[in-house]
Design an enzyme around this catalytic site. Structure first.
Site, mmCIF file in Angstrom:
data_model
loop_
_atom_site.group_PDB
_atom_site.id
_atom_site.type_symbol
_atom_site.label_atom_id
_atom_site.label_comp_id
_atom_site.label_asym_id
_atom_site.label_seq_id
_atom_site.Cartn_x
_atom_site.Cartn_y
_atom_site.Cartn_z
ATOM 1 N N ASN A 8 2.661 0.972 -6.850
ATOM 2 C CA ASN A 8 2.076 1.756 -7.940
ATOM 3 C C ASN A 8 2.964 2.974 -8.199
ATOM 4 O OD1 ASN A 8 0.527 3.896 -9.179
ATOM 5 N ND2 ASN A 8 -1.246 2.574 -8.976
ATOM 6 N N HIS A 11 2.472 8.051 -9.534
ATOM 7 C CA HIS A 11 2.732 9.425 -9.103
ATOM 8 C C HIS A 11 4.177 9.854 -9.268
ATOM 9 C CE1 HIS A 11 -1.373 9.950 -8.421
ATOM 10 N NE2 HIS A 11 -1.428 8.898 -7.638
ATOM 11 N N HIS A 44 -1.168 2.590 -13.936
ATOM 12 C CA HIS A 44 -2.503 2.811 -14.509
ATOM 13 C C HIS A 44 -2.342 3.728 -15.714
ATOM 14 C CE1 HIS A 44 -6.963 4.141 -13.659
ATOM 15 N NE2 HIS A 44 -6.757 3.824 -14.921
ATOM 16 N N ARG A 46 -4.115 5.853 -18.054
ATOM 17 C CA ARG A 46 -5.431 6.482 -18.176
ATOM 18 C C ARG A 46 -5.654 7.018 -19.579
ATOM 19 N NH1 ARG A 46 -8.606 8.213 -14.108
ATOM 20 N NH2 ARG A 46 -8.037 7.474 -12.045
ATOM 21 N N ARG A 50 -2.552 11.231 -18.034
ATOM 22 C CA ARG A 50 -2.075 12.281 -17.140
ATOM 23 C C ARG A 50 -0.773 11.915 -16.421
ATOM 24 N NH1 ARG A 50 -6.536 11.803 -12.329
ATOM 25 N NH2 ARG A 50 -7.994 11.869 -14.053
ATOM 26 N N GLU A 71 -3.111 -1.491 -14.664
ATOM 27 C CA GLU A 71 -4.507 -1.111 -14.392
ATOM 28 C C GLU A 71 -5.036 -0.385 -15.619
ATOM 29 O OE1 GLU A 71 -3.779 -0.205 -9.636
ATOM 30 O OE2 GLU A 71 -4.410 1.398 -10.982
ATOM 31 N N THR A 102 -9.116 6.732 -8.946
ATOM 32 C CA THR A 102 -10.186 5.747 -9.125
ATOM 33 C C THR A 102 -11.195 5.904 -7.986
ATOM 34 O OG1 THR A 102 -8.450 4.323 -9.981
ATOM 35 C CG2 THR A 102 -10.593 3.303 -9.596
ATOM 36 N N GLU A 153 -9.451 -7.591 -6.902
ATOM 37 C CA GLU A 153 -8.798 -6.608 -6.038
ATOM 38 C C GLU A 153 -9.909 -5.888 -5.297
ATOM 39 O OE1 GLU A 153 -5.692 -4.064 -7.601
ATOM 40 O OE2 GLU A 153 -6.013 -2.603 -5.997
ATOM 41 N N HIS A 193 -6.010 0.784 -2.524
ATOM 42 C CA HIS A 193 -6.563 2.135 -2.597
ATOM 43 C C HIS A 193 -6.547 2.791 -1.218
ATOM 44 C CE1 HIS A 193 -8.508 5.692 -3.896
ATOM 45 N NE2 HIS A 193 -8.597 5.230 -5.130
HETATM 46 N N1 PXP Z 1 -5.484 -0.311 -6.813
HETATM 47 C C1 PXP Z 1 -6.223 0.298 -7.760
HETATM 48 C C2 PXP Z 1 -7.127 -0.544 -8.593
HETATM 49 C C3 PXP Z 1 -6.135 1.680 -7.978
HETATM 50 O O1 PXP Z 1 -6.878 2.248 -8.943
HETATM 51 C C4 PXP Z 1 -5.248 2.436 -7.201
HETATM 52 C C5 PXP Z 1 -5.119 3.904 -7.447
HETATM 53 O O2 PXP Z 1 -4.511 4.114 -8.675
HETATM 54 C C6 PXP Z 1 -4.473 1.761 -6.245
HETATM 55 C C7 PXP Z 1 -4.625 0.397 -6.052
HETATM 56 C C8 PXP Z 1 -3.462 2.466 -5.409
HETATM 57 O O3 PXP Z 1 -4.081 3.417 -4.607
HETATM 58 P P1 PXP Z 1 -3.209 4.438 -3.798
HETATM 59 O O4 PXP Z 1 -2.429 5.252 -4.786
HETATM 60 O O5 PXP Z 1 -4.220 5.227 -3.038
HETATM 61 O O6 PXP Z 1 -2.298 3.633 -2.912
#
Ligand code: PXP
Length: 239
Positions: A8, A11, A44, A46, A50, A71, A102, A153, A193
């Site tokens: 992901n 960030h 993701h 949003r 952001r 996402e 999330t 998921e 997550h």
């Molecule tokens: N899966 C989903 C559906 C999420 O919403 C997120 C957070 O954006 C993640 C995975 C990844 O989570 P993390 O950034 O805590 O590894």
């Protein structure tokens, strides 16, 4: 078998947005990640934009749409965007204003079930695989099947925040049970997550687990070790 890794990149975009310039570029990070064997790039978009922006999705899909896992909330705007760029897969997630991240799986009641079914149908007809982000509850796995999802998921937020070993073991067992059920129902299983170097291995070892989607912990580690090292270290931890 070791599950796939979906990185992901939200960030990296968070950092870029902090200065409003073009660095660091999340798409460049994605390219680096793919050369290191990351299987999917997760982002993701949003409502408040952001971090990741529409142009990031556009550029990623232009490289290889199949490895892009978007996402998104169940909204008309996001449905149109998904259909426009056709990423390989989409994960439908709940989204609430002002949440830091999330906050859990989709709440699926009779009303949301209908609208999730409609969205899932539209995306699948466009050749996009559909994942639903759900809590590790057997009922939600069955609802995902009724909705027509290709993938569930399983949310690992509670597991990753468990305060003690016995609670963590119980939550791991729930994830495991849902993975077995999903497989029986012919649905693929992902998790994500809050996963990090300490807690990812047990989830990776769950029977039937096909992919872990991980963002924050890898990007946070990358500040100290560099992105390639942080990715390789996670792959090793998942073995
Ligand atoms: N899966 C989903 C559906 C999420 O919403 C997120 C957070 O954006 C993640 C995975 C990844 O989570 P993390 O950034 O805590 O590894």
């Amino acid at each position: 078998m070791t599950p796939c890794l979906g990185l992901n990149i939200d960030h990296i975009a968070t950092l870029r947005q902090a200065r409003g310039i073009n660095a660091p570029d999340p798409v460049q990070a994605a390219k680096t990640a793919l050369t290191l064997g990351v299987d999917y790039i997760v982002l993701h978009i949003r409502r408040d934009r952001r971090h990741v922006q529409e142009h990031d999705l556009q550029r990623l899909c232009a490289i290889n749409r199949k490895i892009v896992h978007l996402e998104m909330a169940n909204t008309k705007e996001m449905c149109e965007m998904a259909l426009k760029y056709a990423p390989g897969s989409v994960c439908i997630v709940p989204e609430y204003p002002n949440e830091l991240t999330t906050s859990g799986g989709l709440k699926i009641d009779a009303k949301t079930e209908n609208s999730l079914r409609a969205l899932t149908g539209k995306l699948k007809r466009a050749g996009i695989k559909v994942s639903l982000f759900i809590d590790a509850k057997p009922d939600d796995v069955r609802k995902a099947k009724k909705i027509g999802a290709d993938i569930v998921e399983l949310c690992t937020k509670d597991y990753s925040e468990a305060k003690n070993a016995s609670l963590r073991a119980k939550l791991l067992e729930e994830l495991s049970m849902c993975s077995i059920l999903a497989k029986e129902l012919g649905i693929r299983v992902h998790s994500g997550h809050g996963l990090n170097l300490e807690n990812a291995a047990d989830v990776a070892a769950i029977d039937g687990m096909e992919c872990l989607n991980i963002g924050f912990s890898i990007i946070a580690r990358a500040v100290f070790t560099g992105l390639p090292h942080a990715i390789l270290e996670m792959r090793e931890a998942m073995k």
